[in-house]
Design a protein around this motif. Structure first.
Motif, PDB file in Angstrom:
ATOM      1  N   LYS A  54      89.949  56.151 -26.385  1.00 26.18           N
ATOM      2  CA  LYS A  54      90.310  57.279 -25.841  1.00 26.18           C
ATOM      3  C   LYS A  54      90.599  56.976 -24.378  1.00 26.18           C
ATOM      4  O   LYS A  54      91.736  57.421 -23.679  1.00 26.18           O
ATOM      5  CB  LYS A  54      89.583  58.578 -25.909  1.00 26.18           C
ATOM      6  CG  LYS A  54      89.543  58.965 -27.353  1.00 26.18           C
ATOM      7  CD  LYS A  54      88.555  60.230 -27.471  1.00 26.18           C
ATOM      8  CE  LYS A  54      88.371  60.705 -28.633  1.00 26.18           C
ATOM      9  NZ  LYS A  54      87.373  61.529 -28.880  1.00 26.18           N
ATOM     10  N   GLU A  56      91.216  54.116 -22.666  1.00 30.19           N
ATOM     11  CA  GLU A  56      92.152  53.246 -22.777  1.00 30.19           C
ATOM     12  C   GLU A  56      93.738  53.816 -22.760  1.00 30.19           C
ATOM     13  O   GLU A  56      94.768  53.501 -21.922  1.00 30.19           O
ATOM     14  CB  GLU A  56      92.071  51.967 -23.379  1.00 30.19           C
ATOM     15  CG  GLU A  56      90.876  51.043 -23.006  1.00 30.19           C
ATOM     16  CD  GLU A  56      90.436  50.144 -24.202  1.00 30.19           C
ATOM     17  OE1 GLU A  56      91.067  50.222 -25.200  1.00 30.19           O
ATOM     18  OE2 GLU A  56      89.826  49.185 -23.893  1.00 30.19           O
ATOM     19  N   GLN A  57      93.671  54.838 -23.662  1.00 33.80           N
ATOM     20  CA  GLN A  57      94.765  55.420 -23.897  1.00 33.80           C
ATOM     21  C   GLN A  57      95.301  56.561 -22.734  1.00 33.80           C
ATOM     22  O   GLN A  57      96.144  56.767 -22.471  1.00 33.80           O
ATOM     23  CB  GLN A  57      94.923  55.885 -25.288  1.00 33.80           C
ATOM     24  CG  GLN A  57      95.016  55.127 -26.257  1.00 33.80           C
ATOM     25  CD  GLN A  57      94.799  55.361 -27.750  1.00 33.80           C
ATOM     26  OE1 GLN A  57      94.669  56.656 -28.026  1.00 33.80           O
ATOM     27  NE2 GLN A  57      94.475  54.754 -28.676  1.00 33.80           N
ATOM     28  N   ASN A  58      94.320  57.293 -22.615  1.00 41.13           N
ATOM     29  CA  ASN A  58      94.448  58.484 -21.543  1.00 41.13           C
ATOM     30  C   ASN A  58      92.999  58.892 -20.994  1.00 41.13           C
ATOM     31  O   ASN A  58      92.277  59.481 -21.714  1.00 41.13           O
ATOM     32  CB  ASN A  58      94.886  59.627 -22.362  1.00 41.13           C
ATOM     33  CG  ASN A  58      94.746  60.905 -21.587  1.00 41.13           C
ATOM     34  OD1 ASN A  58      94.885  60.831 -20.240  1.00 41.13           O
ATOM     35  ND2 ASN A  58      95.325  61.988 -22.129  1.00 41.13           N
TER      36      ASN A  58
END
Length: 73
Positions: A54, A56-58
């Motif tokens: 999570k 790393e994505q946002n």
């Protein structure tokens, strides 16, 4: 409460660490849909991996908000 406990500094540190860990375990249990008693090392490690993805994505969607570039082992 910790400051007024009468504990010495290293005991206060451990007390704060334990309280912080308990609070995080509550979050993990809620997100995993189980009770704290049902958590085990595997579930906690899985949650950390999910939270890392999570992050790393946002960054805003993760519970743990830290920049890994600041940590050196």
């Amino acid at each position: 409460m910790v400051e007024m406990s009468g504990l010495v500094s290293h005991e206060k540190f451990l007390c704060r660490l334990t309280i912080s860990s308990l609070n995080l375990l509550r979050v993990i249990a809620e997100q995993e849909g189980c009770s704290i008693e049902e958590l085990n090392a595997g579930r906690v490690c899985d949650w950390f991996l999910k939270d890392k993805l999570k992050r790393e994505q946002n960054l805003d969607s993760a519970v743990l908000q830290w920049d890994e570039s600041n940590f050196q082992l």
